[in-house]
Design an enzyme around this catalytic site. Structure first.
Site, mmCIF file in Angstrom:
data_model
loop_
_atom_site.group_PDB
_atom_site.id
_atom_site.type_symbol
_atom_site.label_atom_id
_atom_site.label_comp_id
_atom_site.label_asym_id
_atom_site.label_seq_id
_atom_site.Cartn_x
_atom_site.Cartn_y
_atom_site.Cartn_z
ATOM 1 N N ASP A 82 61.868 69.976 81.362
ATOM 2 C CA ASP A 82 63.309 69.873 81.140
ATOM 3 C C ASP A 82 64.013 69.071 82.230
ATOM 4 O OD1 ASP A 82 62.593 72.059 82.892
ATOM 5 O OD2 ASP A 82 64.689 72.677 82.841
ATOM 6 N N ASP A 141 63.211 63.913 88.016
ATOM 7 C CA ASP A 141 63.060 65.364 88.163
ATOM 8 C C ASP A 141 62.996 65.951 86.760
ATOM 9 O OD1 ASP A 141 63.182 68.022 88.796
ATOM 10 O OD2 ASP A 141 65.239 67.990 89.528
ATOM 11 N N GLU A 174 62.874 74.983 83.691
ATOM 12 C CA GLU A 174 62.898 75.255 85.131
ATOM 13 C C GLU A 174 64.325 75.177 85.660
ATOM 14 O OE1 GLU A 174 62.689 74.149 89.487
ATOM 15 O OE2 GLU A 174 63.578 73.039 87.826
HETATM 16 ZN ZN LIG Z 1 62.636 69.762 89.340
#
Ligand SMILES: [Zn+2]
Length: 409
Positions: A82, A141, A174
């Site tokens: 995610d 990320d 997360e």
């Molecule tokens: Zn991360």
């Protein structure tokens, strides 16, 4: 195999799938895009000749069997599917800036990535950087982590160097704190693991906060304001008094590094009732408890000051510093530091001012430090990653697979 090109090919593909998490959703995972990315990855894994992958509730698990005769620990790598809710993840258009010359990077008309504001960029001169186009976050990320792990998987399948069992997991949600909620440690099967979810080159994280929640509930007394003298207790004002009695030096806005705090995240109230919800954070559990004692003594003092009010204080444990677990398995950090030094990177250990999936996984019995991906400014439109940095992360993982194969159980 041209590693940088392989990393780019995968990364470019993964970031274009919108996997933004959705904290308002109760489904598993919280958004459809995460399932789509997991399915695409599962197909790639099958095409690489790995038959027994498991896709369950948005978690993808698979294994590359051991090639060594030695009985060595199963080594795991994880990344999350995610992206953050803080910026849009829709229609991400990755932009490559080759041979970064050192000045401003024009992401779009309004979004200029400048070393004046982000001096860490200076260390990345000459490298190939990637940003989004100014409308969205990039999603390095954690898709940089996924691309790094998948490229490692491809190389492991093509070259048969000696390694132990390698266990991979890609996890959902997360960013909204649910990454480990339905994680199956047995399906994962690793005895030691690393999340590939850090930022700048060289940085590793083996330490998170200890975290408690604090809830203060106040009951006041409502009386007609015209005849309130010595009878009314305004719960909202008591709440304000409690908050202003907390030392300013122990708040999120005045702390950094290893300094702990209590942050008042939600303050609600009127005359009859008021409540304060906050978070207590410190890397040192003793210091966390000392802060809680201080809060307790403030509450006791307020009870005396407002005898007609009812004040109730509770703390609830949220998560604990993973360093406690990792320190019990010193090889985990030792091998990581050696691996990085062997490819010419100086390891920089820093504490996370938050939690990671690794902290919860560590307390499930798998010590799990966090390794850099080679980027920064995550969760926003200024996000960037270096393909050269990603390659350094990849090389670290290659050495780790070799080093752990030398350690009989
Ligand atoms: Zn991360």
């Amino acid at each position: 195999m041209d590693i940088k090109q392989a990393l780019w090919n995968r990364f470019e593909k993964y970031v274009q799938i919108n996997t933004q998490a959705n904290s308002a959703s109760t489904s598993l995972p919280s958004s459809e895009g995460q399932v789509l990315l997991a399915q695409i990855l599962q197909k790639e894994v099958q095409e690489l000749g790995i038959p027994n992958s498991i896709l369950d509730q948005g978690y993808l698990y698979f294994e590359i069997p051991s090639t060594t005769k030695n009985n060595v620990p199963a080594l795991g790598f994880l990344a999350h599917l995610d992206t953050s809710e803080d910026a849009s993840g829709e229609k991400v258009k990755p932009k490559r800036h080759n041979h970064y010359a050192g000045g401003d990077i024009v992401i779009s008309k309004e979004v200029i990535l400048s070393p004046v504001h982000f001096p860490e960029l200076i260390d990345y001169q000459g490298q190939d950087l990637v940003t989004a186009n100014g409308d969205t976050l990039l999603g390095a990320d954690n898709k940089a982590g996924i691309a790094i792990i998948m490229t490692l998987v491809e190389l492991l399948q093509k070259n048969n160097w000696e390694h132990g069992p390698i266990k991979i997991a890609f996890t959902p949600d997360e960013e909204i704190g649910r990454g480990m909620d339905h994680f199956d440690v047995k399906k994962f099967g690793a005895e030691v693991a690393y999340t590939i979810d850090g930022d700048l080159v060289g940085f590793i994280e083996n330490e998170t906060f200890n975290a408690d929640e604090v809830v203060i509930e106040i009951e006041g007394k409502s009386v007609h304001p015209g005849s309130a003298k010595n009878k009314m207790v305004n719960a909202g004002r008591v709440a304000a008094d409690i908050i202003s009695s907390w030392p300013e030096t122990m708040m999120p806005e005045s702390t950094e590094g290893h300094e702990g705090f209590i942050g008042f995240m939600n303050i609600n109230g009127g005359i009859e009732k008021a409540s304060i919800r906050g978070i207590v954070r410190d890397h040192d559990l003793l210091k966390l408890k000392t802060m809680e004692e201080l809060m307790n003594s403030i509450i006791e003092e307020k009870k005396k000051k407002y005898p007609l009010a009812k004040i109730n204080l509770i703390f609830k444990e949220q998560y604990r510093n993973m360093k406690e677990v990792i320190d019990q398995h010193p090889e985990t950090m030792k091998k990581l530091i050696q691996a990085m030094e062997s490819i010419g990177i100086t390891p920089k250990i820093k504490p996370v001012r938050g939690g990671t999936d690794g902290s919860r996984l560590s307390f499930m019995g798998v010590p799990t430090p966090n390794i850099f991906v080679g980027g920064s400014n995550f969760h926003g439109r200024y996000e960037w990653v270096s393909l050269d940095g990603m390659q350094k992360s990849f090389e670290t993982l290659v050495v780790l697979t070799k080093e752990w194969a030398k350690m009989p159980k």
